[in-house]
Structure formats: structure tokens, C-alpha cells
Design a protein around this motif. Structure first.
Motif, PDB file in Angstrom:
ATOM      1  N   ALA A  96       0.829  -1.206   0.000  1.00 48.53           N
ATOM      2  CA  ALA A  96       0.000   0.000   0.000  1.00 48.53           C
ATOM      3  C   ALA A  96       0.861   1.253   0.000  1.00 48.53           C
ATOM      4  O   ALA A  96       0.524   2.260  -0.630  1.00 48.53           O
ATOM      5  N   SER A  97       1.987   1.189   0.696  1.00 56.82           N
ATOM      6  CA  SER A  97       2.910   2.328   0.733  1.00 56.82           C
ATOM      7  C   SER A  97       3.352   2.725  -0.663  1.00 56.82           C
ATOM      8  O   SER A  97       3.444   3.915  -0.994  1.00 56.82           O
ATOM      9  N   TYR A  98       3.607   1.729  -1.501  1.00 56.86           N
ATOM     10  CA  TYR A  98       4.034   2.040  -2.863  1.00 56.86           C
ATOM     11  C   TYR A  98       2.879   2.526  -3.721  1.00 56.86           C
ATOM     12  O   TYR A  98       3.059   3.396  -4.583  1.00 56.86           O
ATOM     13  N   ALA A 148       5.800  -2.978   9.227  1.00 59.88           N
ATOM     14  CA  ALA A 148       4.592  -2.252   8.810  1.00 59.88           C
ATOM     15  C   ALA A 148       4.625  -0.821   9.323  1.00 59.88           C
ATOM     16  O   ALA A 148       4.259   0.121   8.602  1.00 59.88           O
ATOM     17  N   ASP A 149       5.061  -0.641  10.558  1.00 62.23           N
ATOM     18  CA  ASP A 149       5.151   0.702  11.136  1.00 62.23           C
ATOM     19  C   ASP A 149       6.181   1.547  10.392  1.00 62.23           C
ATOM     20  O   ASP A 149       5.968   2.741  10.154  1.00 62.23           O
ATOM     21  N   VAL A 150       7.291   0.931  10.027  1.00 65.63           N
ATOM     22  CA  VAL A 150       8.327   1.658   9.297  1.00 65.63           C
ATOM     23  C   VAL A 150       7.833   2.065   7.916  1.00 65.63           C
ATOM     24  O   VAL A 150       8.021   3.216   7.486  1.00 65.63           O
ATOM     25  N   SER A 151       7.182   1.140   7.211  1.00 68.58           N
ATOM     26  CA  SER A 151       6.641   1.455   5.884  1.00 68.58           C
ATOM     27  C   SER A 151       5.640   2.596   5.955  1.00 68.58           C
ATOM     28  O   SER A 151       5.673   3.529   5.143  1.00 68.58           O
ATOM     29  N   ALA A 152       4.733   2.518   6.931  1.00 64.97           N
ATOM     30  CA  ALA A 152       3.717   3.557   7.072  1.00 64.97           C
ATOM     31  C   ALA A 152       4.353   4.893   7.438  1.00 64.97           C
ATOM     32  O   ALA A 152       3.986   5.936   6.874  1.00 64.97           O
ATOM     33  N   TYR A 153       5.309   4.863   8.356  1.00 66.78           N
ATOM     34  CA  TYR A 153       5.940   6.119   8.766  1.00 66.78           C
ATOM     35  C   TYR A 153       6.647   6.811   7.609  1.00 66.78           C
ATOM     36  O   TYR A 153       6.462   8.017   7.381  1.00 66.78           O
ATOM     37  N   THR A 154       7.485   6.087   6.882  1.00 69.77           N
ATOM     38  CA  THR A 154       8.231   6.732   5.796  1.00 69.77           C
ATOM     39  C   THR A 154       7.290   7.254   4.719  1.00 69.77           C
ATOM     40  O   THR A 154       7.574   8.268   4.076  1.00 69.77           O
ATOM     41  N   THR A 155       6.161   6.589   4.536  1.00 71.59           N
ATOM     42  CA  THR A 155       5.168   7.065   3.569  1.00 71.59           C
ATOM     43  C   THR A 155       4.507   8.345   4.055  1.00 71.59           C
ATOM     44  O   THR A 155       4.354   9.310   3.291  1.00 71.59           O
ATOM     45  N   LEU A 156       4.110   8.370   5.320  1.00 67.95           N
ATOM     46  CA  LEU A 156       3.490   9.577   5.870  1.00 67.95           C
ATOM     47  C   LEU A 156       4.467  10.746   5.856  1.00 67.95           C
ATOM     48  O   LEU A 156       4.101  11.884   5.523  1.00 67.95           O
ATOM     49  N   GLU A 157       5.718  10.475   6.185  1.00 64.34           N
ATOM     50  CA  GLU A 157       6.723  11.535   6.164  1.00 64.34           C
ATOM     51  C   GLU A 157       6.908  12.074   4.748  1.00 64.34           C
ATOM     52  O   GLU A 157       7.033  13.289   4.528  1.00 64.34           O
TER      53      GLU A 157
END
Length: 200
Positions: A96-98, A148-157
């Protein structure tokens, strides 16, 4: 100096598709060589499996493709969940991040940008808000920090840096998650030392 005893991550002088891998290493507390290559570095591209970056070298093991690299780091350093269900949910967040990030670089018309801002992005962020809230608001999967937390964080950032802050901030659980993640001591230290003039 680059040593063979620690992993080496090759990318460009930017966040892009390598930032999640970098942050995974930071969360895991693992030292790594973060090699920021010039765009015209043909030598390392020719060595990489698909002649493109990012590209990870870990001892005798070499792998290309960002999600595969992230998955490798997560599994090696216990950030990949404790069950098949957890691992699958973590991969879903990564994919989803991508889906969220790629259109930022391909929206070449005002119409596409408006569709992304008003429909695509809210659809994904609403889903993330629901997932995170139903899981207690602290972690996306399970009861401990994961990829999952890392993927979501870098996407939000990334969304913040690309001027979509106003959209993200409509989702209070996500914005609180972002702030909480940034307060993790190792992440706070990493962010304070990260170059400010990144291309991406």
C-alpha cells in the motif's frame, strides 16, 4: 570506509525507495553502509540484478528490489511479525505504501493531481486509519514495532514533504502515530543527522 562485515545499501543521494530500508536498519539498531551513489554511477548499476537501485549487499548475499530488501531486513532482524497472518499484513502495508507513493511522481496533470489528493490518497489513508485504530493505535500489526510501522511512517513523512500534510492531518490516529514514531530515540537521532538537501 566500507567494510564487508556490515550490510551495504546502495542508492542515490535521496530518500526515495531506499528510505524504508534505512529506517528499518535504524529501528533494528544495525550498523550499515549507506552508500549514496551519483545518478550516473554505471558501475554499481551494472552489478545490481536489474541494473537499478536500491541494491543491498550483505556478506555473500545480494538482492535488488526495494520491497524484497525491506522484507529481508525485517525478517533478519525480527521486524517481520510472529505469524503468517502478521507477515502477510505487514506485506500489505508495504505494498500500500508504494501505491500511495508512486503517483506522487507520475501525476503529470492537474486532473491527476486532484484525483490523487481528493480520492486516491483519502481512500488509502482512511484504510490505514481504520487498521491502526482497530489495532490499538500504536502499531499497525501485532503488539510490537514491525516493518509495517516503518513502511507507514516513511510514507506519511514523504506525504508531509510533498505538500500533502493537510490531507494526512485529517486522520488523527495517523498523525499521532507519526509523532510517536519520530520520538523513538534512535529515530529522533537518525532524523537529526540525516542530510537536509536530499533530492527526493
Amino acid at each position: 570506509m566500507i567494510t564487508s562485515q556490515i550490510p551495504t545499501l546502495h542508492y542515490f543521494n535521496g530518500r526515495g525507495r531506499a528510505e524504508t530500508s534505512r529506517v528499518l536498519f535504524v529501528v533494528a539498531g544495525v550498523e550499515f553502509n549507506d552508500v549514496k551513489n551519483p545518478f550516473d554511477n554505471a558501475e554499481i548499476k551494472q552489478r545490481a540484478t536489474y541494473k537499478q537501485l536500491p541494491y543491498l549487499i550483505d556478506g555473500d548475499f545480494e538482492i535488488s528490489q526495494s520491497i524484497a530488501i525491506e522484507n529481508y531486513i525485517a525478517n533478519k532482524y525480527n521486524l517481520a511479525g510472529d505469524s503468517l497472518v502478521d507477515r502477510t499484513r505487514i506485506l500489505s502495508i508495504a505494498q500500500a505504501s508504494y501505491d500511495i507513493s508512486i503517483p506522487i511522481f507520475t501525476n503529470d496533470t492537474d486532473e491527476k493531481k486532484a484525483l490523487y489528493k481528493n480520492e486516491t490518497l483519502p481512500r488509502f489513508l482512511s484504510a490505514w486509519e481504520k487498521i491502526l485504530t482497530e489495532n490499538g493505535g500504536k502499531h499497525f500489526v501485532g503488539s510490537k514495532l514491525s516493518a509495517a510501522d516503518v513502511s507507514a511512517y516513511t510514507t506519511l513523512e514523504n506525504l508531509y514533504s510533498k505538500n500533502y500534510k493537510e490531507v494526512v492531518d485529517k486522520y488523527p490516529t495517523l498523525t499521532n502515530f507519526k509523532s510517536t514514531f519520530e520520538a523513538i530515540p534512535s529515530i529522533s537521532d537518525y532524523l537529526s543527522k540525516r542530510p537536509k538537501d536530499l533530492f527526493f
